[in-house]
Write a protein that holds these residues in place. Structure first.
Motif, short mmCIF file in Angstrom:
data_model
loop_
_atom_site.label_atom_id
_atom_site.label_comp_id
_atom_site.label_asym_id
_atom_site.label_seq_id
_atom_site.Cartn_x
_atom_site.Cartn_y
_atom_site.Cartn_z
N GLU A 15 18.86 -118.86 -5.48
CA GLU A 15 19.27 -118.11 -6.66
C GLU A 15 18.66 -118.74 -7.91
OE1 GLU A 15 23.38 -117.04 -8.91
OE2 GLU A 15 23.37 -117.08 -6.74
N SER A 16 17.62 -118.14 -8.42
CA SER A 16 17.00 -118.51 -9.69
C SER A 16 16.60 -119.97 -9.76
CB SER A 16 17.94 -118.17 -10.85
OG SER A 16 18.22 -116.81 -10.85
N GLY A 17 16.13 -120.53 -8.69
CA GLY A 17 15.62 -121.89 -8.70
C GLY A 17 16.67 -122.97 -8.66
N SER A 18 17.94 -122.62 -8.57
CA SER A 18 18.98 -123.64 -8.50
C SER A 18 19.75 -123.47 -7.19
CB SER A 18 19.94 -123.51 -9.69
OG SER A 18 20.57 -122.25 -9.67
N ASP A 19 20.33 -124.56 -6.75
CA ASP A 19 21.12 -124.49 -5.53
C ASP A 19 22.36 -123.63 -5.75
OD1 ASP A 19 19.38 -126.13 -4.15
OD2 ASP A 19 20.40 -127.96 -4.79
N PRO A 20 22.71 -122.82 -4.78
CA PRO A 20 23.87 -121.95 -4.95
C PRO A 20 25.17 -122.76 -4.91
CG PRO A 20 23.01 -121.73 -2.74
CD PRO A 20 22.04 -122.59 -3.49
N LEU A 21 26.10 -122.33 -5.72
CA LEU A 21 27.42 -122.96 -5.73
C LEU A 21 28.34 -122.18 -4.80
CD1 LEU A 21 27.76 -123.54 -9.57
CD2 LEU A 21 27.08 -125.18 -7.83
N PRO A 22 29.35 -122.81 -4.26
CA PRO A 22 30.23 -122.10 -3.33
C PRO A 22 31.18 -121.12 -4.02
CG PRO A 22 30.98 -124.36 -3.62
CD PRO A 22 29.67 -124.24 -4.35
N LEU A 23 31.14 -121.04 -5.33
CA LEU A 23 32.04 -120.15 -6.06
C LEU A 23 31.49 -118.74 -6.09
CD1 LEU A 23 32.78 -122.52 -9.06
CD2 LEU A 23 34.16 -122.19 -7.01
N PHE A 24 32.36 -117.78 -6.20
CA PHE A 24 31.95 -116.37 -6.28
C PHE A 24 31.57 -116.03 -7.71
CE2 PHE A 24 31.69 -112.10 -5.04
CZ PHE A 24 32.18 -111.33 -6.06
N GLY A 25 30.57 -115.23 -7.89
CA GLY A 25 30.21 -114.74 -9.21
C GLY A 25 29.44 -115.73 -10.04
N GLN A 26 28.35 -116.24 -9.51
CA GLN A 26 27.56 -117.21 -10.26
C GLN A 26 26.77 -116.56 -11.39
OE1 GLN A 26 25.47 -118.84 -6.85
NE2 GLN A 26 26.04 -120.84 -7.64
N ALA A 27 26.40 -115.31 -11.23
CA ALA A 27 25.57 -114.65 -12.23
C ALA A 27 26.35 -114.46 -13.53
CB ALA A 27 25.08 -113.31 -11.71
N ASN A 28 25.67 -114.69 -14.62
CA ASN A 28 26.28 -114.52 -15.93
C ASN A 28 26.44 -113.03 -16.23
OD1 ASN A 28 27.11 -114.77 -18.54
ND2 ASN A 28 25.48 -116.17 -19.16
N VAL A 29 27.52 -112.67 -16.87
CA VAL A 29 27.79 -111.27 -17.18
C VAL A 29 26.77 -110.72 -18.17
CG1 VAL A 29 29.53 -109.72 -18.14
CG2 VAL A 29 30.23 -111.61 -16.70
N ARG A 30 26.17 -111.58 -18.95
CA ARG A 30 25.16 -111.14 -19.92
C ARG A 30 24.00 -110.40 -19.25
NH1 ARG A 30 25.20 -113.04 -25.12
NH2 ARG A 30 26.69 -114.69 -25.49
N TYR A 31 23.63 -110.84 -18.05
CA TYR A 31 22.53 -110.18 -17.36
C TYR A 31 22.87 -108.72 -17.09
CZ TYR A 31 21.01 -114.97 -16.66
OH TYR A 31 20.63 -116.27 -16.85
N TYR A 32 24.10 -108.45 -16.71
CA TYR A 32 24.52 -107.08 -16.44
C TYR A 32 24.54 -106.25 -17.73
CZ TYR A 32 25.80 -109.03 -11.96
OH TYR A 32 25.76 -109.67 -10.76
N ILE A 33 24.94 -106.87 -18.82
CA ILE A 33 24.97 -106.15 -20.09
C ILE A 33 23.55 -105.81 -20.54
CG2 ILE A 33 25.59 -106.34 -22.52
CD1 ILE A 33 28.02 -107.99 -21.61
N TYR A 34 22.62 -106.76 -20.38
CA TYR A 34 21.22 -106.46 -20.70
C TYR A 34 20.70 -105.31 -19.84
CZ TYR A 34 20.45 -110.52 -23.67
OH TYR A 34 20.49 -111.42 -24.68
N ALA A 35 21.04 -105.35 -18.57
CA ALA A 35 20.58 -104.29 -17.67
C ALA A 35 21.18 -102.95 -18.06
CB ALA A 35 20.96 -104.63 -16.23
N LEU A 36 22.44 -102.93 -18.43
CA LEU A 36 23.08 -101.69 -18.84
C LEU A 36 22.47 -101.14 -20.13
CD1 LEU A 36 25.35 -99.71 -18.18
CD2 LEU A 36 26.87 -101.12 -19.54
N LEU A 37 22.20 -102.02 -21.09
CA LEU A 37 21.55 -101.57 -22.32
C LEU A 37 20.14 -101.04 -22.04
CD1 LEU A 37 22.66 -104.33 -24.84
CD2 LEU A 37 23.32 -101.94 -24.85
N PHE A 38 19.43 -101.68 -21.13
CA PHE A 38 18.11 -101.18 -20.77
C PHE A 38 18.20 -99.78 -20.17
CE2 PHE A 38 14.95 -100.51 -17.47
CZ PHE A 38 13.80 -100.52 -18.24
N VAL A 39 19.15 -99.58 -19.27
CA VAL A 39 19.30 -98.26 -18.64
C VAL A 39 19.66 -97.21 -19.68
CG1 VAL A 39 20.74 -96.94 -17.06
CG2 VAL A 39 19.83 -99.13 -16.35
N ILE A 40 20.53 -97.55 -20.61
CA ILE A 40 20.93 -96.59 -21.64
C ILE A 40 19.72 -96.16 -22.46
CG2 ILE A 40 22.20 -96.37 -23.80
CD1 ILE A 40 24.42 -98.03 -22.49
#
Length: 120
Positions: free
Chosen positions: A46-71
Motif C-alpha cells: 500500500e503506497s510504498g509502506s508496510d500495511p498496518l493491521p488496522l482497518f481503514g488506512q487510507a486517508n479520507v482526503r483521497y476520497y474527497i479529492y476523487a469525489l470532487l474530480f468526478v463532480i
C-alpha cells in the motif's frame, strides 16, 4: 436459412472465435510462464509502506479529492454538448448554464473554505 439469420450466424462465429482465441492465449501464457512462489509476493502493498493491521488506512482526503474530480468531470460532460448547441437553446439555455456553473462554483468555494483542498 435466410440472409438475415446468416448475418447473425456470421457474428456468432466471430464472437466464438474471439473468445476461443483469448482463451487459447491465456492457456498458453499459463503454461509458459515461470512459477516461483514466494511469501513476499503475497504481502499487501500500500503506497510504498508496510500495511498496518488496522482497518481503514487510507486517508479520507483521497476520497474527497476523487469525489470532487468526478463532480467536475461530470460538469464537463454537461457543458460540452451545451456549448455545441448554444444557438438552439438561446438565452434560456445560457441562464440555465450560468445557474449550473454557479452551483458548482459555490460547492468548490465551500470545499475551499473548509480546507478540503489543502494537501498537508
Amino acid at each position: 436459412m435466410t440472409e438475415f439469420y446468416r448475418q447473425y450466424l456470421a457474428v456468432a462465429v466471430f464472437v466464438v472465435a474471439a473468445f476461443g482465441m483469448v482463451g487459447a492465449m491465456l492457456a498458453i501464457a499459463r503454461i509458459l510462464r515461470p512459477t516461483l512462489p514466494q511469501d513476499e509476493k503475497y504481502i499487501t502493498y500500500e503506497s510504498g509502506s508496510d500495511p498496518l493491521p488496522l482497518f481503514g488506512q487510507a486517508n479520507v482526503r483521497y476520497y474527497i479529492y476523487a469525489l470532487l474530480f468526478v463532480i467536475f468531470d461530470v460538469e464537463a460532460v454537461f457543458i460540452f454538448p451545451w456549448a455545441t448547441q448554444l444557438e438552439v437553446y438561446g438565452s434560456f439555455g445560457l441562464m440555465e448554464m450560468f445557474v449550473f456553473i454557479l452551483i458548482l462554483a459555490l460547492g468548490l468555494l465551500y470545499a475551499w473554505r473548509k480546507g478540503v483542498l489543502r494537501w498537508a
